[in-house]
Design an enzyme around this catalytic site. Structure first.
Site, PDB file in Angstrom:
ATOM      1  N   LYS A 159       0.871  -1.178   0.000  1.00 47.38           N
ATOM      2  CA  LYS A 159       0.000   0.000   0.000  1.00 47.38           C
ATOM      3  C   LYS A 159       0.906   1.224   0.000  1.00 47.38           C
ATOM      4  O   LYS A 159       1.246   1.759   1.056  1.00 47.38           O
ATOM      5  CB  LYS A 159      -0.909  -0.058   1.240  1.00 47.38           C
ATOM      6  CG  LYS A 159      -2.068   0.908   1.202  1.00 47.38           C
ATOM      7  CD  LYS A 159      -3.050   0.591   2.318  1.00 47.38           C
ATOM      8  CE  LYS A 159      -4.096   1.680   2.487  1.00 47.38           C
ATOM      9  NZ  LYS A 159      -4.963   1.886   1.325  1.00 47.38           N
TER      10      LYS A 159
HETATM   11  N1  PMP Z   1      -8.016  -2.498  -1.991  1.00 52.50           N
HETATM   12  C1  PMP Z   1      -7.490  -1.262  -2.095  1.00 52.50           C
HETATM   13  C2  PMP Z   1      -6.877  -0.856  -3.399  1.00 52.50           C
HETATM   14  C3  PMP Z   1      -7.532  -0.391  -1.001  1.00 52.50           C
HETATM   15  O1  PMP Z   1      -7.007   0.842  -1.099  1.00 52.50           O
HETATM   16  C4  PMP Z   1      -8.139  -0.793   0.196  1.00 52.50           C
HETATM   17  C5  PMP Z   1      -8.206   0.153   1.361  1.00 52.50           C
HETATM   18  N2  PMP Z   1      -7.061   0.087   2.153  1.00 52.50           N
HETATM   19  C6  PMP Z   1      -8.675  -2.083   0.262  1.00 52.50           C
HETATM   20  C7  PMP Z   1      -8.588  -2.913  -0.845  1.00 52.50           C
HETATM   21  C8  PMP Z   1      -9.301  -2.593   1.530  1.00 52.50           C
HETATM   22  O2  PMP Z   1      -8.323  -2.791   2.501  1.00 52.50           O
HETATM   23  P1  PMP Z   1      -8.631  -2.633   4.066  1.00 52.50           P
HETATM   24  O3  PMP Z   1      -9.815  -3.478   4.328  1.00 52.50           O
HETATM   25  O4  PMP Z   1      -7.405  -3.119   4.718  1.00 52.50           O
HETATM   26  O5  PMP Z   1      -8.911  -1.201   4.296  1.00 52.50           O
END
Ligand code: PMP
Length: 305
Positions: A159
């Site tokens: 990320k």
């Molecule tokens: N995919 C992407 C591209 C994201 O940015 C996010 C948000 N962080 C998610 C999936 C979902 O991840 P999480 O449940 O950890 O927020």
């Protein structure tokens, strides 16, 4: 700065938000390498505020930094304390928290060798990401013309800010066309994820997640899978095509910002009954219990402020 609290945490200290600045020569601003997280804190049933899955988010933050060879100059314990102390300082009962790591401004040029590494944590009030009625009424989604690359080209598991250029284009395309959100396919044409959410479908009572080879390993996704198993649901991870979604009984997005949001339409095809499905509603309820501290089995998901 009206929408942001007066303080944030920056390199080990509380700094006034309006003074928490950086140089235009900041390496990460030019080359897009800034690991970050999105985390939510909720007011629990006891009235106390708790941060949801803080350690899981921090572990992913360190993994994202490590993938891009960035050495975070704080321990996980120090960053955990920073998040808790920031919540106390700004005194919000509920918040969205954003830790961000970035390379400094000593020198430009692609190699970050020898550059300083900075970490900031900000937090602010943020309501329902996809709109107040989305959790009940669901949202309309279009398949994106942008593609979610499979893992290798950009280490898309990580990320980091640069990976979000693609997500931003997908989000803009969808909303400019009158949809609420985008669904991105991977470079093989299989369903990957939303611009900032993981996706699930429900078919014949089974919860199906697209094999997450080109998606972020979402923490909400992981929580939902565990909650679904706890409810006795069958959970499968497999390749999912666009027409699997058209023909699903239910579909929904998961994410820290979005939480759990039903998808009632994809590319003008109604999904299921066109209303929030029963499995989606059950999972929303279980998720709400977990984040509000009403689920003793998952008490360890909460870090109380
Ligand atoms: N995919 C992407 C591209 C994201 O940015 C996010 C948000 N962080 C998610 C999936 C979902 O991840 P999480 O449940 O950890 O927020």
């Amino acid at each position: 700065m009206a929408q942001y609290p007066d303080w944030l945490w920056y390199d080990g200290k509380f700094v006034e938000t309006q003074s928490a600045t950086t140089s235009v020569l900041t390496h990460s601003l030019h080359y897009g390498v800034a690991p970050f997280e999105g985390i939510r804190a909720y007011r629990t049933g006891s009235g106390k505020t708790a941060i949801f899955r803080l350690d899981a988010h921090l572990r992913r933050f360190f993994a994202s930094a490590n993938a891009y060879r960035m050495q975070i100059p704080f321990t996980l314990e120090a960053l955990r304390a920073a998040h808790v102390q920031l919540m106390r300082k700004i005194q919000l009962e509920e918040a969205y928290l954003r830790p961000l790591g970035f390379f400094g401004s000593e020198r430009l040029g692609l190699s970050p060798k020898g550059l300083s590494v900075h970490v900031a944590v900000a937090a602010w009030s943020w309501g329902a990401y996809l709109g107040d009625s989305a959790a009940i009424d669901g949202i309309r989604v279009r398949t994106s013309s942008y593609v979610r690359p499979v893992a290798n080209p950009g280490l898309t598991r990580a990320k980091v800010s640069g990976n979000y250029a693609n997500s931003m284009l997908a989000k803009l395309e969808a909303t400019n066309d009158g949809y609420d959100e985008a669904l991105l396919l991977d470079s093989h044409g299989f369903v990957a994820e939303g611009s900032g959410e993981n996706v699930f479908i429900v078919k014949h009572g089974t919860l199906v997640e697209p094999e997450p080879s080109a998606a972020l390993l979402g923490i909400t996704r992981e929580s939902v899978i565990e909650l679904a198993q706890g409810l006795g649901l069958n959970v499968e991870s497999r390749r999912v095509t666009r027409d699997d979604v058209y023909g699903a009984d239910e579909a929904f997005f998961t994410g820290t910002a979005a939480e759990i949001v039903p998808i009632v339409e994809l590319d003008r095809r109604t999904i299921g009954t066109g209303k929030r499905g029963e499995v989606t509603a059950r999972l929303q309820l279980a998720f709400s219990d977990a984040i509000r501290g009403n689920d003793a089995k998952h008490a360890d998901w909460l870090t109380y402020v």
